[in-house]
Write a protein that holds these residues in place. Structure first.
Motif, short mmCIF file in Angstrom:
data_model
loop_
_atom_site.label_atom_id
_atom_site.label_comp_id
_atom_site.label_asym_id
_atom_site.label_seq_id
_atom_site.Cartn_x
_atom_site.Cartn_y
_atom_site.Cartn_z
N ALA A 30 61.89 -55.65 3.50
CA ALA A 30 60.66 -55.43 4.27
C ALA A 30 59.46 -55.34 3.32
CB ALA A 30 60.78 -54.17 5.10
N ARG A 31 59.74 -54.83 2.12
CA ARG A 31 58.66 -54.73 1.12
C ARG A 31 59.24 -54.76 -0.26
NH1 ARG A 31 55.74 -50.90 -1.83
NH2 ARG A 31 57.03 -49.15 -1.13
N VAL A 32 58.51 -55.38 -1.20
CA VAL A 32 58.90 -55.39 -2.61
C VAL A 32 57.73 -54.79 -3.39
CG1 VAL A 32 59.58 -56.77 -4.60
CG2 VAL A 32 60.35 -57.43 -2.31
N ASP A 33 58.01 -53.73 -4.15
CA ASP A 33 56.96 -53.10 -4.95
C ASP A 33 56.45 -54.09 -5.99
OD1 ASP A 33 56.03 -51.44 -7.44
OD2 ASP A 33 55.94 -50.07 -5.72
N GLU A 34 55.11 -54.34 -5.97
CA GLU A 34 54.56 -55.36 -6.85
C GLU A 34 54.60 -54.97 -8.32
OE1 GLU A 34 50.29 -55.90 -6.59
OE2 GLU A 34 50.16 -54.07 -5.37
N PHE A 35 54.72 -53.69 -8.61
CA PHE A 35 54.77 -53.27 -10.01
C PHE A 35 56.20 -53.14 -10.53
CE2 PHE A 35 50.82 -51.52 -8.21
CZ PHE A 35 49.90 -52.20 -9.01
N SER A 36 57.06 -52.47 -9.76
CA SER A 36 58.43 -52.23 -10.22
C SER A 36 59.41 -53.32 -9.79
CB SER A 36 58.94 -50.88 -9.70
OG SER A 36 59.04 -50.91 -8.27
N GLY A 37 59.07 -54.06 -8.74
CA GLY A 37 60.00 -55.07 -8.21
C GLY A 37 61.08 -54.47 -7.33
N TYR A 38 61.02 -53.18 -7.06
CA TYR A 38 62.03 -52.53 -6.22
C TYR A 38 61.93 -53.06 -4.79
CZ TYR A 38 62.81 -49.10 -9.96
OH TYR A 38 63.12 -48.49 -11.14
N ARG A 39 63.10 -53.26 -4.20
CA ARG A 39 63.18 -53.76 -2.82
C ARG A 39 63.32 -52.56 -1.86
NH1 ARG A 39 66.09 -57.26 -6.13
NH2 ARG A 39 65.85 -59.51 -5.74
N TYR A 40 62.65 -52.66 -0.70
CA TYR A 40 62.74 -51.62 0.32
C TYR A 40 63.01 -52.27 1.67
CZ TYR A 40 60.78 -48.55 -3.22
OH TYR A 40 60.57 -47.84 -4.38
N TYR A 41 63.84 -51.57 2.44
CA TYR A 41 64.28 -52.12 3.74
C TYR A 41 63.99 -51.12 4.84
CZ TYR A 41 66.93 -55.50 0.97
OH TYR A 41 67.30 -56.49 0.08
N GLU A 42 63.83 -51.66 6.08
CA GLU A 42 63.65 -50.83 7.25
C GLU A 42 64.96 -50.71 8.03
OE1 GLU A 42 60.58 -52.92 9.28
OE2 GLU A 42 58.96 -51.99 8.09
N ALA A 43 65.09 -49.62 8.79
CA ALA A 43 66.34 -49.38 9.52
C ALA A 43 66.64 -50.51 10.50
CB ALA A 43 66.25 -48.05 10.26
N ASP A 44 65.60 -51.09 11.11
CA ASP A 44 65.83 -52.15 12.09
C ASP A 44 66.49 -53.38 11.47
OD1 ASP A 44 65.37 -53.08 14.87
OD2 ASP A 44 64.17 -54.61 13.87
N GLN A 45 66.39 -53.52 10.13
CA GLN A 45 67.00 -54.68 9.48
C GLN A 45 68.53 -54.59 9.43
OE1 GLN A 45 64.14 -54.52 5.92
NE2 GLN A 45 64.48 -56.75 6.16
N LEU A 46 69.07 -53.41 9.77
CA LEU A 46 70.53 -53.29 9.86
C LEU A 46 71.07 -54.18 10.99
CD1 LEU A 46 70.99 -49.44 9.37
CD2 LEU A 46 71.77 -51.25 7.81
N ARG A 47 70.25 -54.41 12.02
CA ARG A 47 70.67 -55.30 13.11
C ARG A 47 70.95 -56.70 12.58
NH1 ARG A 47 69.39 -54.49 18.35
NH2 ARG A 47 68.57 -56.62 18.50
N ARG A 48 70.04 -57.22 11.78
CA ARG A 48 70.23 -58.56 11.22
C ARG A 48 71.40 -58.57 10.24
NH1 ARG A 48 67.30 -63.28 10.94
NH2 ARG A 48 67.66 -64.60 9.11
N LEU A 49 71.53 -57.48 9.45
CA LEU A 49 72.63 -57.40 8.49
C LEU A 49 73.98 -57.41 9.21
CD1 LEU A 49 73.66 -57.06 5.59
CD2 LEU A 49 73.44 -54.58 5.89
#
Length: 265
Positions: A30-49
């Motif tokens: 859902a978002r990638v930190d532009e400085f660290s490159g860390y990936r972040y996900y939202e709970a609703d994305q578990l449906r697609r997973l």
């Protein structure tokens, strides 16, 4: 939002797989930190997973999964149910094939050790029976098993309140083209069951008999022993056979006792 590690834990997948799904465009963070490159996900994305993993486990390629995930939930659910049914059919067929292979291996192992002395000669007794008829495509257990079990099921229902007067019997007669006439029979004595064919199984003065113990998938050993005995004794047979189920359902199949009888001259 959740870190990639937390999201992987909740989705029961590895972080490595989430990175791979991101790389191939199946599940973007859902978002990638532009400085660290860390990936972040939202709970609703578990449906697609969940849908992604289900498709993958059902054997779809990742390219197929990409298009499948864009379908509606109703279309996706129907597709997954159809694929599930296909896999169940495939597993059942593979299990049946494994049983047949193991049975054939048992026959090969027993070729030189089959106890010919276990064959006895005795009259084949006539019997008045209620019966159901069918045809198996071949003498292979794969073809015979479903036919004979289906016939016995039909016959048992049609017998109504009439109880068999002895052990169940199956008879086999080869037909032109390699198929096999199959009869499922219950001895009935003088009873008259309604809506069931009644016939007299003919007797024969001499029949080579072998007592098979165990599952029906291994019944080929009995016929192998009998064939060797008939040939060694200089007798002949017309290919007909009778199986008398001395011990059968509801006992576990490994405890079954089946008398296999070949009329001989």
């Amino acid at each position: 939002m959740f870190s990639i590690g937390a999201f992987a834990s909740m989705g029961r997948v590895s972080v490595r797989m989430l990175r791979h799904y991101d790389k191939v465009g199946l599940l973007r963070p859902a978002r990638v930190d532009e400085f660290s490159g860390y990936r972040y996900y939202e709970a609703d994305q578990l449906r697609r997973l969940n849908r992604l993993i289900a498709c993958k486990d059902l054997g779809f390629t990742l390219d197929e999964v990409k298009s499948i995930l864009d379908e509606s939930d109703a279309d996706l659910a129907g597709l997954l149910r159809r694929r599930e049914a296909e896999l169940v059919d495939q597993i059942t067929a593979d299990q049946d094939r494994l049983v047949r292979v193991r049975a054939r291996l048992q026959l090969i192992k027993a070729e030189d050790t089959a106890p010919a002395e276990a064959v006895t000669i005795e009259p084949l007794q006539p019997a008045r029976v209620a019966l159901a008829r069918g045809v198996a495509a071949s003498s292979d257990h794969e073809d015979v098993g479903p036919v004979i079990s289906g016939l016995f099921g039909e016959l048992f229902k049609a017998m109504g309140t009439v109880s068999p007067a002895g052990p169940a019997i199956a008879t086999y007669r080869p037909l032109d083209g390699g198929s096999l006439e199959v009869q499922a029979c219950f001895p009935i004595g003088s009873a008259e069951p309604v809506e069931v064919e009644v016939a007299e199984l003919p007797g024969h003065p001499t029949a080579a008999t072998y007592l098979h113990r165990g599952v029906m998938a291994d019944i080929g050993l009995a016929y192998q022993v009998l064939a060797a005995w008939v040939e060694d004794a200089g007798h002949s047979t017309d290919g007909t056979a009778r199986e008398v189920y001395l011990t059968s359902y509801p006992e576990p199949e490994e405890h079954w006792r089946t008398a296999v009888q070949l009329p001989v001259t």
